[in-house]
Design an enzyme around this catalytic site. Structure first.
Site, mmCIF file in Angstrom:
data_model
loop_
_atom_site.group_PDB
_atom_site.id
_atom_site.type_symbol
_atom_site.label_atom_id
_atom_site.label_comp_id
_atom_site.label_asym_id
_atom_site.label_seq_id
_atom_site.Cartn_x
_atom_site.Cartn_y
_atom_site.Cartn_z
ATOM 1 C CG ASP A 2 38.719 30.794 15.484
ATOM 2 O OD1 ASP A 2 37.560 30.315 15.348
ATOM 3 O OD2 ASP A 2 39.626 30.049 14.883
ATOM 4 C CG ASN A 53 32.413 19.056 18.681
ATOM 5 O OD1 ASN A 53 32.024 19.159 19.780
ATOM 6 N ND2 ASN A 53 33.136 18.781 17.941
ATOM 7 C CG HIS A 78 39.089 27.325 17.959
ATOM 8 N ND1 HIS A 78 39.300 27.108 16.612
ATOM 9 C CD2 HIS A 78 40.211 27.465 18.490
ATOM 10 C CE1 HIS A 78 40.679 27.392 16.235
ATOM 11 N NE2 HIS A 78 41.166 27.396 17.445
ATOM 12 C CG MET A 133 36.526 21.902 8.763
ATOM 13 S SD MET A 133 37.216 22.619 10.058
ATOM 14 C CE MET A 133 37.561 21.069 10.926
ATOM 15 C CG ASN A 192 33.399 27.764 15.298
ATOM 16 O OD1 ASN A 192 33.033 26.783 14.805
ATOM 17 N ND2 ASN A 192 34.569 28.148 15.823
ATOM 18 N N GLY A 211 31.519 14.846 12.552
ATOM 19 C CA GLY A 211 30.391 14.993 13.363
ATOM 20 C C GLY A 211 30.403 14.649 14.716
HETATM 21 C C1 GAR Z 1 36.440 19.711 16.249
HETATM 22 O O1 GAR Z 1 37.544 19.463 16.854
HETATM 23 C C2 GAR Z 1 36.157 21.127 16.340
HETATM 24 O O2 GAR Z 1 36.416 21.980 17.468
HETATM 25 C C3 GAR Z 1 37.347 21.451 15.206
HETATM 26 O O3 GAR Z 1 37.271 20.545 14.046
HETATM 27 C C4 GAR Z 1 37.001 19.381 14.775
HETATM 28 C C5 GAR Z 1 35.662 18.667 14.219
HETATM 29 O O4 GAR Z 1 35.374 17.363 14.723
HETATM 30 N N1 GAR Z 1 36.780 22.812 14.373
HETATM 31 C C6 GAR Z 1 37.493 23.651 14.160
HETATM 32 O O5 GAR Z 1 38.757 23.529 14.033
HETATM 33 C C7 GAR Z 1 37.152 25.044 13.484
HETATM 34 N N2 GAR Z 1 38.025 25.849 13.585
HETATM 35 P P1 GAR Z 1 33.673 16.796 14.612
HETATM 36 O O6 GAR Z 1 33.492 16.701 13.080
HETATM 37 O O7 GAR Z 1 34.034 15.305 14.986
HETATM 38 O O8 GAR Z 1 33.066 17.246 15.226
#
Ligand code: GAR
Length: 211
Positions: free
Chosen positions: A161, A24, A120, A101, A118, A22
């Site tokens: 995506d 982001n 990515h 995910m 989203n 989390g």
């Molecule tokens: C982030 O890097 C996000 O961009 C990626 O997972 C991570 C989650 O981190 N998302 C994907 O790959 C989706 N296809 P977080 O839980 O610390 O935000």
């Protein structure tokens, strides 16, 4: 009635969907607190994983956290129905996938067309689509030997995506990078910047009646 003038909200209600750490989500929470996001606020955090640290972050910020488990609900349809109930019941204006995910079907994405975004961790169309998520994206970038990578914020449609791009930011790959080191740099230099910016931009358009 309001004399023909449509009543508009001053802030858009945002739901953030998460699965893990989390960071982001935290960038969005901090941007709301710091005033960089002024046209919206996080109403709920929905996780498909019970133990996700993102739920702790939500709790610490005084935001409702909800767990929706596909395993417990038994089917993709029941899983999506449970998310829809939260979204519709709360009158959510914008759904932000921030490290979420789980796959969402066309039934879900078409219902909220133009209202789901989203983040990515690559420059789409590189290293994206089925099988490219989390650390795997950075492993693939390093294996290919690219010298520049980055992050993308895009609208979500039925193509993984594949929706229209809202924002991108490039990040250099450096000699000796591991997937973990590169992932952190992409987060710090790209994701945590462009995601809150995109959230503000879209919330402003929503409250301004432009979308
Ligand atoms: C982030 O890097 C996000 O961009 C990626 O997972 C991570 C989650 O981190 N998302 C994907 O790959 C989706 N296809 P977080 O839980 O610390 O935000």
């Amino acid at each position: 009635m309001d004399g023909g003038v449509r009543m508009m909200k001053d802030k858009a209600k945002v739901a953030v969907l998460v699965s893990g750490g989390g960071t982001n989500l935290q960038a969005i929470i901090d941007a709301v607190k710091g005033g960089k996001i002024k046209s919206g606020y996080v109403d709920v955090v929905i996780s498909n994983k019970a133990g996700a640290y993102a739920l702790e972050r939500a709790g610490a910020a005084g935001i409702d956290g909800v767990v929706v488990s596909k395993k417990e609900l038994g089917s993709q349809e029941a899983f999506e129905d449970a998310i829809m109930r939260e979204i519709d019941g709360r009158g959510i204006d914008l759904i932000v996938l921030a490290g979420f995910m789980a796959i969402l079907s066309e039934r879900f994405t078409s219902r909220y067309a133009g209202r789901i975004i989203n983040v990515h961790p690559s420059l789409i169309p590189s290293f994206c689509g089925a099988g490219f998520y989390g650390l795997r994206v950075h492993e693939a970038a390093l294996a290919r030997g690219v010298k520049v990578t980055g992050a993308t914020v895009h609208f979500v449609n039925e193509v993984p995506d594949g929706g229209p791009i809202i924002a991108q930011r490039a990040v250099y790959v450096e000699d000796g990078d591991t997937p973990e080191v590169l992932q952190r740099r992409v987060m710090e230099q790209a994701e945590w910047i462009i995601l809150p910016e995109a959230v503000e931009k879209i919330c402003a358009a929503i409250v301004g009646g432009e979308m």
